[in-house]
Write a protein that holds these residues in place. Sequence first.
Motif, PDB file in Angstrom:
ATOM      1  N   GLN B  25       0.846  -1.204   0.000  1.00 28.06           N
ATOM      2  CA  GLN B  25       0.000   0.000   0.000  1.00 28.06           C
ATOM      3  C   GLN B  25       0.875   1.246   0.000  1.00 28.06           C
ATOM      4  OE1 GLN B  25      -0.355   2.137   2.956  1.00 28.06           O
ATOM      5  NE2 GLN B  25       0.464   0.818   4.583  1.00 28.06           N
ATOM      6  N   ASP B  26       0.352   2.291  -0.648  1.00 29.67           N
ATOM      7  CA  ASP B  26       1.149   3.510  -0.791  1.00 29.67           C
ATOM      8  C   ASP B  26       0.549   4.680  -0.022  1.00 29.67           C
ATOM      9  OD1 ASP B  26       0.040   4.485  -4.168  1.00 29.67           O
ATOM     10  OD2 ASP B  26      -1.047   4.196  -2.282  1.00 29.67           O
ATOM     11  N   MET B  27      -0.262   4.381   1.000  1.00 33.08           N
ATOM     12  CA  MET B  27      -0.975   5.431   1.720  1.00 33.08           C
ATOM     13  C   MET B  27      -0.387   5.705   3.102  1.00 33.08           C
ATOM     14  SD  MET B  27      -4.685   4.066   0.593  1.00 33.08           S
ATOM     15  CE  MET B  27      -4.098   2.398   0.631  1.00 33.08           C
ATOM     16  N   ASP B  28       0.712   5.047   3.436  1.00 26.62           N
ATOM     17  CA  ASP B  28       1.325   5.191   4.762  1.00 26.62           C
ATOM     18  C   ASP B  28       0.355   4.785   5.876  1.00 26.62           C
ATOM     19  OD1 ASP B  28       2.825   7.720   6.855  1.00 26.62           O
ATOM     20  OD2 ASP B  28       3.666   5.810   6.201  1.00 26.62           O
ATOM     21  N   HIS B  29      -0.510   3.811   5.584  1.00 27.13           N
ATOM     22  CA  HIS B  29      -1.467   3.336   6.582  1.00 27.13           C
ATOM     23  C   HIS B  29      -0.775   2.428   7.595  1.00 27.13           C
ATOM     24  CE1 HIS B  29      -5.354   3.909   4.011  1.00 27.13           C
ATOM     25  NE2 HIS B  29      -4.971   5.020   4.606  1.00 27.13           N
ATOM     26  N   GLU B  30      -1.225   2.551   8.841  1.00 29.32           N
ATOM     27  CA  GLU B  30      -0.656   1.706   9.901  1.00 29.32           C
ATOM     28  C   GLU B  30      -1.249   0.296   9.857  1.00 29.32           C
ATOM     29  OE1 GLU B  30      -0.332   5.946  10.990  1.00 29.32           O
ATOM     30  OE2 GLU B  30      -2.025   4.707  10.351  1.00 29.32           O
ATOM     31  N   ASN B  31      -2.552   0.211   9.574  1.00 30.46           N
ATOM     32  CA  ASN B  31      -3.239  -1.068   9.647  1.00 30.46           C
ATOM     33  C   ASN B  31      -3.271  -1.766   8.292  1.00 30.46           C
ATOM     34  OD1 ASN B  31      -3.958  -0.435  12.323  1.00 30.46           O
ATOM     35  ND2 ASN B  31      -5.871   0.531  11.656  1.00 30.46           N
ATOM     36  N   MET B  32      -3.045  -3.054   8.313  1.00 31.77           N
ATOM     37  CA  MET B  32      -3.215  -3.868   7.104  1.00 31.77           C
ATOM     38  C   MET B  32      -3.898  -5.173   7.479  1.00 31.77           C
ATOM     39  SD  MET B  32       0.195  -3.091   4.844  1.00 31.77           S
ATOM     40  CE  MET B  32      -0.555  -3.656   3.309  1.00 31.77           C
ATOM     41  N   PHE B  33      -4.646  -5.717   6.525  1.00 34.40           N
ATOM     42  CA  PHE B  33      -5.514  -6.860   6.797  1.00 34.40           C
ATOM     43  C   PHE B  33      -5.457  -7.856   5.643  1.00 34.40           C
ATOM     44  CE2 PHE B  33      -7.806  -4.410  10.022  1.00 34.40           C
ATOM     45  CZ  PHE B  33      -7.630  -3.111   9.575  1.00 34.40           C
ATOM     46  N   TRP B  34      -5.665  -9.116   5.989  1.00 36.85           N
ATOM     47  CA  TRP B  34      -5.925 -10.145   4.991  1.00 36.85           C
ATOM     48  C   TRP B  34      -7.264 -10.796   5.278  1.00 36.85           C
ATOM     49  CZ3 TRP B  34      -3.999 -11.034   0.404  1.00 36.85           C
ATOM     50  CH2 TRP B  34      -2.687 -10.633   0.111  1.00 36.85           C
ATOM     51  N   TYR B  35      -8.136 -10.807   4.259  1.00 36.36           N
ATOM     52  CA  TYR B  35      -9.420 -11.486   4.309  1.00 36.36           C
ATOM     53  C   TYR B  35      -9.464 -12.528   3.211  1.00 36.36           C
ATOM     54  CZ  TYR B  35     -11.490  -7.703   7.195  1.00 36.36           C
ATOM     55  OH  TYR B  35     -11.799  -6.812   8.196  1.00 36.36           O
ATOM     56  N   ARG B  36     -10.313 -13.528   3.413  1.00 38.66           N
ATOM     57  CA  ARG B  36     -10.680 -14.396   2.294  1.00 38.66           C
ATOM     58  C   ARG B  36     -12.190 -14.304   2.115  1.00 38.66           C
ATOM     59  NH1 ARG B  36      -9.886 -20.794   3.246  1.00 38.66           N
ATOM     60  NH2 ARG B  36     -11.494 -20.896   1.626  1.00 38.66           N
ATOM     61  N   GLN B  37     -12.617 -14.466   0.864  1.00 38.05           N
ATOM     62  CA  GLN B  37     -14.031 -14.340   0.557  1.00 38.05           C
ATOM     63  C   GLN B  37     -14.502 -15.565  -0.203  1.00 38.05           C
ATOM     64  OE1 GLN B  37     -15.231 -10.963  -1.907  1.00 38.05           O
ATOM     65  NE2 GLN B  37     -17.135 -10.792  -0.764  1.00 38.05           N
ATOM     66  N   ASP B  38     -15.534 -16.197   0.326  1.00 35.81           N
ATOM     67  CA  ASP B  38     -16.098 -17.396  -0.275  1.00 35.81           C
ATOM     68  C   ASP B  38     -17.595 -17.229  -0.431  1.00 35.81           C
ATOM     69  OD1 ASP B  38     -13.784 -18.518   1.896  1.00 35.81           O
ATOM     70  OD2 ASP B  38     -13.661 -19.262  -0.156  1.00 35.81           O
ATOM     71  N   PRO B  39     -18.160 -17.787  -1.495  1.00 36.15           N
ATOM     72  CA  PRO B  39     -19.617 -17.669  -1.712  1.00 36.15           C
ATOM     73  C   PRO B  39     -20.392 -18.198  -0.510  1.00 36.15           C
ATOM     74  CG  PRO B  39     -18.537 -18.567  -3.644  1.00 36.15           C
ATOM     75  CD  PRO B  39     -17.499 -18.525  -2.567  1.00 36.15           C
TER      76      PRO B  39
END
Lengths: 113, 113
Positions: B25-39
């Motif tokens: 990310q190029d926004m200098d954000h502190e928080n980052m997340f990983w999600y998975r998406q399933d039907p």
Amino acid sequence: SQKIEQNSEALNIQEGKTATLTCNYTNYSPAYLQWYRQDPGRGPVFLLLIRENEKEKRKERLKVTFDTTLKQSLFHITASQPADSATYLCALPYSGGYQKVTFGIGTKLQVIP
Amino acid sequence: DVKVTQSSRYLVKRTGEKVFLECVQDMDHENMFWYRQDPGLGLRLIYFSYDVKMKEKGDIPEGYSVSREKKERFSLILESASTNQTSMYLCASSSLSGGYGYTFGSGTRLTVV
């Protein structure tokens, strides 16, 4: 843990009408609630955030209400257009975790020309 | 235009392989997340990071690990890929306050065969 309920049935409306989507939650009093739009095969896009002390928020043709007594948020799109067709997700922060959110399953909106 | 970039749009891996999914990310954000998406299951949080080298398990961390050596980069690692990890993986970032919405990447559709 908190539970989020969105109408998983698709919502079909005629172009020009107002679409209203519902997000209900239980077991919790969130500090804020978010709404996202997701197109097929793409990541969600943030639309609006409403805080617990706000009753209503507007952005162009979008309006969100937040009723902490009913534990419900309503998301309205006025003068709907076919380009508004997408899945709309509501999201709430985890209980005790202000910075991370959990998402509802989403409601698919189809605007018919 | 602010961005969250995921390294691969589509990925096919074999059962048992170690898989790396990269997110920048190029926004200098502190928080980052990983999600998975399933039907039918929606978005589920795998891991969350609120600072460099800091991480927190989400709802479904089993079979995954993460790495955040630099503020802008958050990697998801599947230690030994299995067919039940076939899914759409979405990375997101947000500012420290967390109340201004997430910015998502376009997603990586991973198929494990």
